[in-house]
Design an enzyme around this catalytic site. Structure first.
Site, PDB file in Angstrom:
ATOM      1  N   MET A 209       0.847  -1.199   0.000  1.00 12.16           N
ATOM      2  CA  MET A 209       0.000   0.000   0.000  1.00 12.16           C
ATOM      3  C   MET A 209       0.874   1.237   0.000  1.00 12.16           C
ATOM      4  O   MET A 209       1.772   1.373   0.813  1.00 12.16           O
ATOM      5  CB  MET A 209      -0.869   0.013   1.258  1.00 12.16           C
ATOM      6  CG  MET A 209      -2.288  -0.456   1.024  1.00 12.16           C
ATOM      7  SD  MET A 209      -3.276   0.835   0.290  1.00 12.16           S
ATOM      8  CE  MET A 209      -3.411   1.956   1.675  1.00 12.16           C
ATOM      9  N   ASN A 210       0.607   2.118  -0.898  1.00 10.81           N
ATOM     10  CA  ASN A 210       1.400   3.323  -0.958  1.00 10.81           C
ATOM     11  C   ASN A 210       0.564   4.597  -0.969  1.00 10.81           C
ATOM     12  O   ASN A 210       0.932   5.569  -0.365  1.00 10.81           O
ATOM     13  CB  ASN A 210       2.302   3.342  -2.191  1.00 10.81           C
ATOM     14  CG  ASN A 210       3.701   2.907  -1.819  1.00 10.81           C
ATOM     15  OD1 ASN A 210       4.276   2.099  -2.501  1.00 10.81           O
ATOM     16  ND2 ASN A 210       4.216   3.429  -0.716  1.00 10.81           N
ATOM     17  N   THR A 211      -0.564   4.550  -1.673  1.00  9.76           N
ATOM     18  CA  THR A 211      -1.386   5.757  -1.748  1.00  9.76           C
ATOM     19  C   THR A 211      -1.867   6.124  -0.361  1.00  9.76           C
ATOM     20  O   THR A 211      -2.234   5.276   0.424  1.00  9.76           O
ATOM     21  CB  THR A 211      -2.600   5.528  -2.654  1.00  9.76           C
ATOM     22  OG1 THR A 211      -3.176   4.282  -2.321  1.00  9.76           O
ATOM     23  CG2 THR A 211      -2.177   5.513  -4.103  1.00  9.76           C
ATOM     24  N   GLN A 212      -1.851   7.444  -0.062  1.00 10.67           N
ATOM     25  CA  GLN A 212      -2.203   7.865   1.280  1.00 10.67           C
ATOM     26  C   GLN A 212      -3.489   8.678   1.212  1.00 10.67           C
ATOM     27  O   GLN A 212      -4.235   8.606   0.270  1.00 10.67           O
ATOM     28  CB  GLN A 212      -1.096   8.741   1.861  1.00 10.67           C
ATOM     29  CG  GLN A 212       0.270   8.527   1.256  1.00 10.67           C
ATOM     30  CD  GLN A 212       0.681   9.713   0.411  1.00 10.67           C
ATOM     31  OE1 GLN A 212       0.512  10.862   0.817  1.00 10.67           O
ATOM     32  NE2 GLN A 212       1.229   9.463  -0.749  1.00 10.67           N
TER      33      GLN A 212
ATOM     34  N   MET B 139       2.475   4.840  -7.771  1.00  9.50           N
ATOM     35  CA  MET B 139       1.310   4.679  -6.894  1.00  9.50           C
ATOM     36  C   MET B 139       1.557   5.319  -5.533  1.00  9.50           C
ATOM     37  O   MET B 139       1.095   4.839  -4.513  1.00  9.50           O
ATOM     38  CB  MET B 139       0.970   3.177  -6.707  1.00  9.50           C
ATOM     39  CG  MET B 139       0.541   2.478  -7.971  1.00  9.50           C
ATOM     40  SD  MET B 139      -1.035   3.076  -8.568  1.00  9.50           S
ATOM     41  CE  MET B 139      -2.150   2.256  -7.421  1.00  9.50           C
TER      42      MET B 139
END
Lengths: 261, 265, 194
Positions: free
Chosen positions: B35-38, B139
Site C-alpha cells: 500500500m502506498n497511496t495515502q 502509486m
C-alpha cells in the site's frame, strides 16, 4: 631528493623508514606549481581569488573556473590539478545535500570541512589510489558567522583569517598579513585580493593569466557565494594594476637614487 | 518405490497424504499488496492566480486544516524560486513541505554555475510536472495541486498548473481546489482569453485576486481571511506580501434577513 | 502540550493510556527525553511513538558525537519529521517537540499525523486537545513567567481530562530552562478545581 629510487615513494600506505609518506609530499609539489589561490575572511564576508595561468591562447576566457560553489553560501578555490578540485567540490556538494536531507538545514562550514578532511585523508591510506593534487581554500557563512579553511593533500586543515596557496603563496601570505582583515569591508577586500594576485604573479611574469574573484556577504550577495559583478571585477583589476605600477615607480626611483650616488 | 529423484527423502504421499505447498511457503506468501497511496492529513485550500500585461499575481491563504479543524493559521503556501518565479501549493501540507525542499535543492543546484542563466517559471513547472507524474506512477502521489507563476524566457507572463496526477495545463487565469469553482468565473470576467492579458494592468489584476480571496472566505469552509500575495513583474521582480487580511467584508445585510421565507419578525 | 515562556519551555501531558475503552496504564509518562533539554510529548500509538522517540534519541546522540556540540530542537524536530513523513503509511504518531538552548531561549514544534512540521509559540495535540483549542487560544500570553505557565498548562489539561474520556490520571509537566530540568506532578484532587 635523497629518497627517490628507494622504493618508499611508489605507494601510499607505505611509510619510509624516517616516517614520511612520499606520495603526499609529491602531491604538494603539484600544488606548489599551480596558480596562486587566496581566501580572505573579513568581519562579515569571504573573498576568494585565483590566478589562472593561460596555457593556450585558444582557451575561452571566463571558462575552466577554479572557484566553485559547494552550496548556497559556501565556496571553494584550489591550486593544483583541476580535475582533483572538481572531484572534491563534487564530494562537497554531495555532503551539503545529504546533510540538508537529513537535518533540513544547511551544513555548517566547520562540519563540512571536517567531512572533506576525512575524505581527503582516506586518499593517503590506500595503495590503490593517489592523494589529491590540490590544496583548497574553502569558506562560507553559516549560522555561527564567517569561516575560512585551507585543506591540504594530507587531509589536514586549518582555520585562517587569510589563506594562500599555489606558486605565489609566499608573497601572497606576506601581503595578507599586512591587511587589517577585521576592519576591511568585503568590497574593499575584493580589491585587495586582486592586488595580491597581481603581485603574486610578478614572479611568474612570462606567463599570461586571468583573474577570478568571488565573494560571500550578507550585505552584498544576500549571503550567497557568487562571482563579483563585471564592473567590480574591472575596478579591482584597475586598482591592482595602479598599485603595482606605483610600487614599480617607487622601485625605479630608488634605483635612480642609487645611480646618482 | 518413488522413481522421481526430486521426491527422494521426502515424506511419501501414501503414508502422509499429498505435500501441502501452501503451508511450506506460508512465509513468502504476500497476503496484502503493498500500500502506498495515502490520504491528505493537514491540508491547504485554493491557490488562485491571474496574468496581467507586465506579469502575474498569485495568492493563497494561511490555513492548515486538519479535517474540518482549523488547526494551523500561519502556514505559508507561496514559495518564490529564483528571481522570477513562484510556486503556489494546495493540498497535503507535509507533501507541500517536501516539494518546497525539492525547489530549494533545485535552486541550490542551479546556482552552481554562474552562467547568467536563471531558473524561470517554465523550467520549474516542467521539473515539478515530472516529479508529480513520476510519483503518481509509483502509486505514491504527492497529494497537491500547484500553480507555477512568473515570467518566461522572453520576459512574458507565465502561468501553469500541475497536480498530483501529473496533469498540466496553462491559462491566463488559474485556480486550484474550491477556487476553480468560486474564483475562476470571477477572474475570467477580468481576463477571458490570452489576448485580454494585454489590456489588464497590475492594479486591476491585484483587485480581482483580492476580491476572489474574499469570496473564497465567504464560501469555502476550509479557508481563512488571512493570506499571502505575490506579484511578479520584470520591473520589480518578486514582491511578497504576507499576512494580508480580506478587507471590506460585507455582513451588515444579515440584520434584514429574518426567518427562511415568509417570516417577517 | 508544550508552551514557550519567558525562561524556556514547558511540556505537559495527562497520564492515561487506553486499549479501546480499557485503561492499560493510568500513570503513563508521555513526556519523553530525547536529549538533555530536548523532550517530546507523545500522542497516537504508544508503540509507534516510543519506537520513533528511541530512534531520534539515537540520532541525536550520533549528532553530538559527530559535531562535538549538542543538537538544536529544530534538528530534533527535523529528524522526527523525516521519520514520520517517510513512514506515514505505517505510523500513527502525533508529536510535539520542545527544547531549550540559550541561542533560541526555547522552541516548540508540532508534528501532526502526515509528518509536517509547524513551529509554534505553543502546541496542543492528542484526543483531548480538541476540547481546549478555544481556551488555550484565548488565554495564552507571550512571555509568561513560570508560575503563570504552569497554571496555564494545568488548567488546560484539567479541562481536556474533564471532557475527553481518553484522557485522565495525573498531570505531568517538565520545565526546561537555563537552570535545568524540573518535573512536576499534579494529582486529580490538586487539578480538578484548577
Amino acid at each position: 631528493m635523497t629518497s627517490v629510487g628507494t622504493g618508499y615513494d611508489l605507494s601510499n600506505s607505505v611509510f619510509s623508514p624516517d616516517g614520511r609518506n612520499f606520495q603526499v609530499e609529491y602531491a604538494s609539489k603539484a600544488v606548489e606549481n599551480g596558480g596562486t589561490s587566496i581566501g580572505l575572511k573579513t568581519k562579515n564576508g569571504i573573498v576568494f581569488a585565483v590566478e589562472k595561468i593561460i596555457t593556450s591562447k585558444l582557451l575561452v576566457p571566463g571558462k575552466n573556473n577554479r572557484i566553485q560553489t559547494i552550496g548556497r553560501s559556501i565556496g571553494a578555490v584550489y591550486s593544483g590539478l583541476l580535475p582533483d578540485g572538481r572531484h572534491l567540490v563534487s564530494r562537497g556538494r554531495d555532503e551539503f545535500n545529504s546533510y540538508r536531507s537529513q537535518y533540513k538545514e544547511d551544513i555548517t562550514v566547520p562540519y563540512l570541512i571536517d567531512r572533506l578532511g576525512n575524505y581527503v585523508q582516506a586518499y593517503t591510506c590506500y595503495n590503490s589510489v593517489r592523494p589529491f593534487g590540490i590544496t583548497s581554500i574553502i569558506g562560507g557563512i553559516d549560522e555561527d558567522g564567517t569561516h575560512l579553511y585551507m585543506l591540504e593533500p594530507s587531509g589536514s586543515y586549518w582555520g585562517y583569517k587569510g589563506a594562500a596557496t599555489g606558486k605565489g603563496r609566499q608573497s601572497a601570505k606576506n601581503e595578507l598579513e599586512k591587511l587589517n582583515l577585521d576592519e576591511l569591508s568585503t568590497r574593499d577586500a575584493v580589491k585587495e585580493a586582486a592586488r595580491i594576485i597581481y603581485q603574486a604573479h610578478e614572479d611568474n611574469k612570462d606567463k599570461d593569466f586571468e583573474i577570478e574573484i568571488s565573494w560571500i556577504s550578507k550585505e552584498e550577495t544576500k549571503g550567497l557565494h557568487q562571482f563579483v559583478p563585471e564592473d567590480l571585477l574591472n575596478e579591482a583589476k584597475q586598482y591592482a594594476e595602479d598599485k603595482l605600477n606605483e610600487d614599480e615607480d617607487e622601485d625605479e626611483e630608488d634605483e635612480d637614487e642609487n645611480m646618482e650616488e | 518405490m518413488e522413481h522421481d529423484p526430486f521426491r527422494w527423502g521426502r515424506p511419501s504421499d501414501q503414508a502422509y497424504g499429498e505435500y501441502n505447498n501452501s503451508i511450506a511457503h506460508a512465509g513468502q506468501q504476500q497476503s496484502f499488496p503493498k500500500m502506498n497511496t495515502q490520504q491528505p492529513i493537514v491540508t491547504g485550500t485554493s491557490v488562485i492566480a491571474i496574468k496581467f500585461k507586465d506579469g502575474i499575481v498569485i495568492a493563497a491563504d494561511n490555513l492548515g486544516s486538519y479535517g474540518s479543524l482549523a488547526r494551523f493559521t500561519d502556514v505559508e503556501r507561496l514559495f518564490p524560486v529564483g528571481d522570477h518565479a513562484v510556486v503556489g501549493i494546495s493540498g497535503d501540507i507535509s507533501d507541500l513541505q517536501y516539494v518546497s525542499r525539492l525547489l530549494e535543492d533545485l535552486e541550490i543546484e542551479n546556482n552552481y554555475d554562474y552562467d547568467g542563466h536563471s531558473l524561470r517559471a517554465p523550467h520549474i513547472h516542467e521539473y515539478l510536472q515530472k516529479v508529480f507524474y513520476h510519483r503518481r506512477s509509483k502509486m505514491d502521489p504527492l497529494w497537491n495541486s500547484t500553480i507555477v507563476g512568473g515570467l518566461d524566457d522572453s520576459g512574458k507572463p507565465f502561468l501553469k498548473y500541475v497536480d498530483l496526477l501529473g496533469v498540466q495545463y496553462s491559462a491566463p487565469t488559474l485556480a486550484t481546489g474550491f477556487g476553480a469553482y468560486l474564483a475562476l468565473p470571477i477572474l475570467r470576467k477580468v481576463v477571458f482569453e490570452e489576448k485580454d492579458v494585454e489590456k489588464i494592468d497590475e492594479e486591476t489584476a491585484r483587485n480581482a485576486i483580492k476580491e476572489c480571496m474574499k469570496v473564497l472566505f465567504y464560501r469555502d469552509a476550509r479557508s481563512l481571511d488571512k493570506y499571502s500575495l505575490i506579484t511578479i513583474t520584470k520591473k520589480n521582480g518578486v514582491v511578497f506580501e504576507k499576512g494580508l487580511k480580506s478587507e471590506e467584508q460585507s455582513w451588515r445585510f444579515a440584520k434584514d434577513i429574518k426567518g427562511y421565507g415568509t417570516q417577517k419578525v | 502540550m508544550a508552551v514557550k515562556f519567558k525562561d524556556g519551555v514547558v511540556l505537559g501531558a495527562d497520564s492515561r493510556t487506553t486499549t479501546g475503552s480499557y485503561i492499560a496504564n493510568r500513570v503513563t509518562d508521555k513526556l519523553t527525553q530525547v536529549y538533555d533539554k530536548i523532550w517530546c510529548c507523545r500522542s497516537g500509538s504508544a508503540a509507534d511513538t516510543q519506537a520513533v522517540a528511541d530512534i531520534v534519541k539515537y540520532h541525536l546522540e550520533l549528532y553530538t558525537a559527530q559535531h562535538g556540540k549538542p543538537p538544536s530542537a529544530k534538528v530534533a524536530a527535523s529528524i522526527f519529521q523525516e521519520l514520520t513523513y517517510t513512514n506515514k503509511d505505517a505510523l500513527s504518531a502525533g508529536l510535539i517537540v520542545a527544547g531549550f538552548d540559550e541561542k533560541t531561549n526555547g522552541e516548540v514544534f508540532s508534528i501532526p499525523l502526515g509528518g509536517s512540521v509547524h513551529k509554534q509559540p505553543f502546541a496542543i495535540a492528542g484526543s483531548g486537545s480538541a476540547y481546549i483549542y478555544g481556551w488555550t487560544e484565548k488565554n495564552f500570553k507571550e512571555n509568561m513567567n513560570k508560575e503563570e505557565v504552569v497554571s496555564f498548562v494545568k488548567t488546560a489539561l484539567a479541562q481536556a481530562i474533564k471532557w475527553d474520556g481518553s484522557s485522565g490520571g495525573v498531570i505531568r509537566q517538565v520545565i526546561l530552562t537555563k537552570e535545568g530540568i524540573e518535573r512536576l506532578v499534579f494529582y486529580p484532587d490538586e487539578y480538578e478545581d484548577a
